[in-house]
Design an enzyme around this catalytic site. Structure first.
Site, PDB file in Angstrom:
ATOM      1  N   LYS A  25     -70.358 -94.122  34.181  1.00 52.27           N
ATOM      2  CA  LYS A  25     -69.865 -94.309  35.544  1.00 52.27           C
ATOM      3  C   LYS A  25     -69.892 -95.812  35.812  1.00 52.27           C
ATOM      4  CE  LYS A  25     -71.221 -93.177  40.320  1.00 52.27           C
ATOM      5  NZ  LYS A  25     -72.224 -92.484  41.147  1.00 52.27           N
ATOM      6  N   TYR A  82     -74.979 -94.513  34.850  1.00 50.07           N
ATOM      7  CA  TYR A  82     -74.403 -95.098  36.073  1.00 50.07           C
ATOM      8  C   TYR A  82     -74.702 -96.598  36.066  1.00 50.07           C
ATOM      9  CZ  TYR A  82     -73.784 -95.603  41.220  1.00 50.07           C
ATOM     10  OH  TYR A  82     -73.406 -95.981  42.482  1.00 50.07           O
TER      11      TYR A  82
END
Length: 306
Positions: free
Chosen positions: A166, A142
């Site tokens: 992400k 992420y």
């Protein structure tokens, strides 16, 4: 490629919903309400549930509470949705949380962006690489800013145990560069900025998106995803227009109201999940609540008409 990595990559091309963390009156995690929420999201066929993500207030939870959220989510999903257990903070803590989540049956691990104020970008990338090396299930990185170089992103995308990235920066030129430079890498590039940004990300070559809205209106998230997968950008934009006010409210107070809006919306729809913990915005004011009620009524009406 292992079947486990392939399965996580398939889920990442869908909706990665980030459940809120409900609290009881005494401020503790309300596992009964969390179980009910997860069962509802799994029944709604949300492809991937990111347990203890940012919408789940990861950074306000103790490590034991993170473990409780992971365990409750995995059990409540019951295999009906893939579960990515979110981990973070120090690398030692992230590895320990990951190890425990895997033991509980997590399908994947999502590494939160390392938020150390003195971190070097390439060493933040190394954080994800070491986490991926230590995990026996696939990892999702992420990344919340645009300080990583294209080379850093390429290294992440080529790691055999990193299923996807992400990407949570609005720097679309960087996204285009990294996707262009990783055509030979199987990692999935996921829109980490929710439904509103998803059409632009899809146009650049990303697949799937994260969602906090899915807590409230999973059917709207699914409709947006179907439109994007079909390449119907006009339909996707029309559906996103209906939730634009909701998402705009979440950005207030430097994103401090991000979770607050979702939790208050759930309360208005009859599913009280408690307040947001500090330092998030604890409650909306009355004018904001009025605005939110009007938005929910419009979206609900649109959904019924559809």
């Amino acid at each position: 490629m292992s079947e486990a990595v392939a399965r996580v990559r398939r889920a990442l091309t869908g909706i990665s919903g980030v459940p809120v963390t409900p609290y009881a009156a005494d401020g503790s995690v309300d596992t009964a309400k969390l179980k009910a929420l997860i069962e509802r999201l799994a029944a709604a066929q949300v492809h991937n549930l990111m347990a203890a993500g940012n919408t789940g207030e990861f950074f306000t939870l103790s490590l034991d509470e993170v473990r409780l959220v992971h365990r409750t989510t995995i059990k409540a999903a019951g295999g009906k949705a893939l579960v990515s257990a979110a981990v973070g903070r120090s690398l030692t803590e992230a590895k320990a949380l990951a190890r425990d989540a895997i033991a509980e049956g997590a399908d994947a691990i999502m590494g939160h962006h390392p938020m150390d104020p003195f971190a070097g970008p390439s060493y933040q990338a190394k954080y994800f690489l070491e986490l991926a090396d230590s995990c026996s299930v696939p990892v999702v990185a992420y990344v919340r800013n645009d300080t990583f170089s294209v080379a850093d992103f390429r290294t992440l995308a080529l790691h055999p145990n990193i299923a996807g990235i992400k990407f949570a920066s609005g720097n679309l030129m960087l996204l285009a560069d990294v996707i262009r430079s990783t055509k030979d890498a199987p990692a999935i590039w996921v829109c980490g900025l929710a439904e509103g940004w998803a059409p632009a990300f899809y146009a650049m070559g990303a697949r799937g998106f994260t969602s906090g809205l899915v807590n409230v209106f999973p059917e709207r998230s699914h409709a947006i995803h179907r439109a994007l997968e079909a390449g119907d950008y006009a339909k996707a934009r029309d559906l996103i227009d209906g939730i634009a006010g909701f998402e705009a409210m979440r950005t207030k107070y430097l994103n401090g109201a991000n979770v607050t809006v979702v939790k208050e919306a759930l309360g208005m729809l009859g599913a009280d999940v408690g307040p947001v913990r500090l330092p998030g915005v604890e409650t909306l004011d009355e004018a904001e609540r009025k605005n939110l009620r009007e938005i929910l009524e419009r979206v609900d009406s649109d959904n019924c008409a559809a």
